[in-house]
Design a protein around this motif. Sequence first.
Motif: not given
Length: 248
Positions: A41-67
């Motif tokens: 994911l870090s590579k994708l963001f550094i290369e500006n490949k991701i400008n918008n996201i839909v995350q399903i199952g965001a939980n509390d924003g901490v646990i299991f959250d790589d985004l």
Amino acid sequence: MNNKIFKKFCGILGYRIIDKNLFKNKRLISTYSVQNIKNFLSKLFIENKINNIVQIGANDGVIFDDLNEFINKYEIQSLLVEPIKDNFDKLKEKYINSNFVTLENSAIFNSTKDLFLYKVEKKYLHYYDIHIPGITSLDKNHLLNHGVKLKHIVKESVNTITIIGLLNKYNIKNLDLLYIDAEGYDGNIVLDFLSHSILKPIIIFEYIHVQNEVLNKVILKINNDYKIFSLNENLVCIPKIKNISISY
């Protein structure tokens, strides 16, 4: 009930009992492996490949959250979906000052009827490791397979919306990343998305709990338009039309 008989019975019903140590070992290895989802994911963001996201199952924003760290660091336009009220309230607090984040308190399902999700009752959470709050599922057996005691499980009524209903509700016309962690229902959501949307985002979903029949349908449907590879417990699907390298 004898353990062998129980496993056989679950097999007849279409479930498979997997040693919970398998999941713990996988997560331990992925934490220290140089080939992990966070590095990709870090590579994708550094290369500006991701400008918008839909995350399903965001939980509390901490646990299991790589985004979370990438959403905040790059101020990515994000729609975060979380059905459980306690988690959703924590998510709202976490993103209270982030005007680039929209939150939806629903479960993604193939219809809009009310559903129940199974989770560990809050007063029993201290009996388990930190991952257990993140395994809430439509299937009670998912929790049992992770070693949760039946008497510790409660159900919570949640609103539902289809994946296409979600995209229409928020008028999403462009999508770079669809990220799904739905504790076993992931494959069904991907199938519904592929069947009803012309969008071609990067799709990342946790495949390890998906029933084999459903995963096979996903792979057959996605194979023509996507390059796929597994990374830890996730299936990463890269659109062939996009110039994205899978090496990092």
